[in-house]
Design a protein around this motif. Structure first.
Motif, PDB file in Angstrom:
ATOM      1  N   ARG A   1     -55.889 -23.379   2.704  1.00 15.74           N
ATOM      2  CA  ARG A   1     -56.176 -22.276   1.859  1.00 15.74           C
ATOM      3  C   ARG A   1     -55.510 -20.713   2.487  1.00 15.74           C
ATOM      4  O   ARG A   1     -56.541 -19.891   2.478  1.00 15.74           O
ATOM      5  CB  ARG A   1     -57.783 -22.132   1.744  1.00 15.74           C
ATOM      6  N   GLY A   2     -54.524 -20.803   2.854  1.00 13.15           N
ATOM      7  CA  GLY A   2     -53.852 -19.520   3.385  1.00 13.15           C
ATOM      8  C   GLY A   2     -54.153 -19.381   4.758  1.00 13.15           C
ATOM      9  O   GLY A   2     -53.386 -18.353   5.397  1.00 13.15           O
ATOM     10  N   SER A   3     -55.052 -20.050   5.365  1.00 11.98           N
ATOM     11  CA  SER A   3     -55.303 -19.735   6.881  1.00 11.98           C
ATOM     12  C   SER A   3     -54.487 -20.817   7.828  1.00 11.98           C
ATOM     13  O   SER A   3     -54.664 -21.934   7.571  1.00 11.98           O
ATOM     14  CB  SER A   3     -56.751 -20.055   7.084  1.00 11.98           C
ATOM     15  N   GLU A   4     -53.708 -20.210   8.525  1.00 10.60           N
ATOM     16  CA  GLU A   4     -52.774 -21.048   9.240  1.00 10.60           C
ATOM     17  C   GLU A   4     -53.244 -21.356  11.069  1.00 10.60           C
ATOM     18  O   GLU A   4     -53.720 -20.359  11.230  1.00 10.60           O
ATOM     19  CB  GLU A   4     -51.227 -20.493   9.372  1.00 10.60           C
ATOM     20  N   VAL A   5     -52.751 -22.723  11.326  1.00 10.39           N
ATOM     21  CA  VAL A   5     -52.924 -22.990  12.629  1.00 10.39           C
ATOM     22  C   VAL A   5     -52.159 -22.038  13.536  1.00 10.39           C
ATOM     23  O   VAL A   5     -51.083 -21.693  13.225  1.00 10.39           O
ATOM     24  CB  VAL A   5     -52.460 -24.421  12.964  1.00 10.39           C
ATOM     25  N   PRO A   6     -52.362 -21.501  14.617  1.00  8.57           N
ATOM     26  CA  PRO A   6     -51.695 -20.527  15.535  1.00  8.57           C
ATOM     27  C   PRO A   6     -50.463 -21.294  15.880  1.00  8.57           C
ATOM     28  O   PRO A   6     -50.584 -22.368  16.429  1.00  8.57           O
ATOM     29  CB  PRO A   6     -52.837 -20.439  16.897  1.00  8.57           C
ATOM     30  N   ALA A   7     -49.456 -20.382  15.882  1.00  6.96           N
ATOM     31  CA  ALA A   7     -48.241 -21.059  15.929  1.00  6.96           C
ATOM     32  C   ALA A   7     -47.932 -21.663  17.151  1.00  6.96           C
ATOM     33  O   ALA A   7     -47.330 -22.655  17.524  1.00  6.96           O
ATOM     34  CB  ALA A   7     -47.134 -19.756  15.816  1.00  6.96           C
ATOM     35  N   VAL A   8     -48.478 -21.069  18.323  1.00  9.58           N
ATOM     36  CA  VAL A   8     -48.226 -21.479  19.683  1.00  9.58           C
ATOM     37  C   VAL A   8     -48.828 -23.108  19.696  1.00  9.58           C
ATOM     38  O   VAL A   8     -48.146 -23.981  20.469  1.00  9.58           O
ATOM     39  CB  VAL A   8     -49.215 -20.800  20.880  1.00  9.58           C
ATOM     40  N   LEU A   9     -49.665 -23.582  19.013  1.00  4.83           N
ATOM     41  CA  LEU A   9     -50.288 -24.912  19.214  1.00  4.83           C
ATOM     42  C   LEU A   9     -49.155 -25.747  18.510  1.00  4.83           C
ATOM     43  O   LEU A   9     -49.233 -27.044  18.480  1.00  4.83           O
ATOM     44  CB  LEU A   9     -51.435 -25.066  18.441  1.00  4.83           C
ATOM     45  N   LEU A  10     -48.119 -25.385  17.656  1.00  3.49           N
ATOM     46  CA  LEU A  10     -47.241 -25.933  17.055  1.00  3.49           C
ATOM     47  C   LEU A  10     -45.721 -26.312  18.011  1.00  3.49           C
ATOM     48  O   LEU A  10     -45.004 -26.908  17.577  1.00  3.49           O
ATOM     49  CB  LEU A  10     -46.882 -25.818  15.610  1.00  3.49           C
ATOM     50  N   THR A  11     -45.743 -25.522  18.991  1.00  6.30           N
ATOM     51  CA  THR A  11     -44.756 -25.665  19.706  1.00  6.30           C
ATOM     52  C   THR A  11     -44.107 -26.860  20.586  1.00  6.30           C
ATOM     53  O   THR A  11     -43.032 -26.911  20.843  1.00  6.30           O
ATOM     54  CB  THR A  11     -44.761 -24.388  20.750  1.00  6.30           C
TER      55      THR A  11
END
Ligand code: ADE
Length: 226
Positions: free
Chosen positions: A187-197
């Motif tokens: 719903r427009g709230s994203e997982v912090p990008a660092v956790l996807l690195t």
């Protein structure tokens, strides 16, 4: 490890250990829980275990004899490493206490009811008095369940991923960092990008920083213990 409980209302203690991690700990033979009904050691055929207090005052006390006879009988199988009275006037239970108790072999928890238990049992038998927090419950059973759950889950071999207990809140006097699962965008709230690195060093550093920030905001008292 064996944890035994003496209770006047053992019905309150059936469900908490029959599910999830406590169930698995018992199935794996790492934890044995025995609930003993205090009324088995009642002083008469009416099942009496409580009486009025000397000096007057509202409320009944659990008497000496049922508790002493129960403990003596249970110790015929061998001594308990700790005999713990669960009570709001005890020392406040913390993660480090759970860690220490999880290394014991056999412990007994006594659940109070009514106005408590005769002081002489505390003086003669009890080795530790534990409270789970600054509030009063109607009896010690729910507090005992909390203590047993905290101990049981950290017995070596109980958790599948051994590291998961080490990263719990409080293990390092830090609260746990925030955690995320799928989807990446909720719903427009994203997982912090660092956790996807996919970079474990960056992820660890971020978690450490988040844990510290959360602890500063919510429990600055914990940082004084570090
Ligand atoms: N019995 C009643 N209240 C309690 C508490 N807060 N902790 C432990 N035992 C209790």
């Amino acid at each position: 490890m064996t944890i035994e409980i003496l209770s006047a209302v053992p019905e309150l203690l059936t469900s908490p250990f029959e599910h999830s991690i406590m169930k698995r700990a018992q199935e794996r033979g790492l934890l044995t829980i025995k609930v003993h009904h205090l009324r088995k050691w009642a002083i008469n055929k009416h099942g009496q275990i409580d009486d009025y207090q000397y000096g007057g005052g509202a409320g009944m006390l659990i008497m000496c004899e049922p508790l002493a006879n129960a403990i003596d009988e249970l110790q015929q199988e061998g001594k308990f490493d700790e005999i713990i009275f669960v009570t709001p006037d005890g020392k406040r239970f913390e993660q480090k206490d759970a860690n220490t108790l999880s290394l014991k072999n056999r412990i007994l928890l006594i659940c109070g009811h009514y106005k408590g238990i005769d002081q002489r049992i505390r003086d003669l038998y009890v080795t530790q008095e534990i409270s789970i927090g600054d509030y009063v419950l109607s009896g010690g059973e729910l507090a005992a369940a909390v203590i047993i759950d905290a101990i049981g889950r950290i017995i070596p071999g109980v958790l599948n991923d051994e590291t998961s207990a080490l990263t719990d809140s409080f293990q390092d006097n830090l609260l746990a960092p925030p955690v995320y699962s799928r989807p990446v965008d909720f719903r427009g709230s994203e997982v912090p990008a660092v956790l996807l690195t996919g970079d474990p060093k960056k992820v660890d550093a971020w978690r450490q920083e988040q844990a510290l920030q959360r602890t500063k905001e919510r429990r600055p008292d914990l940082l004084e213990k570090k």
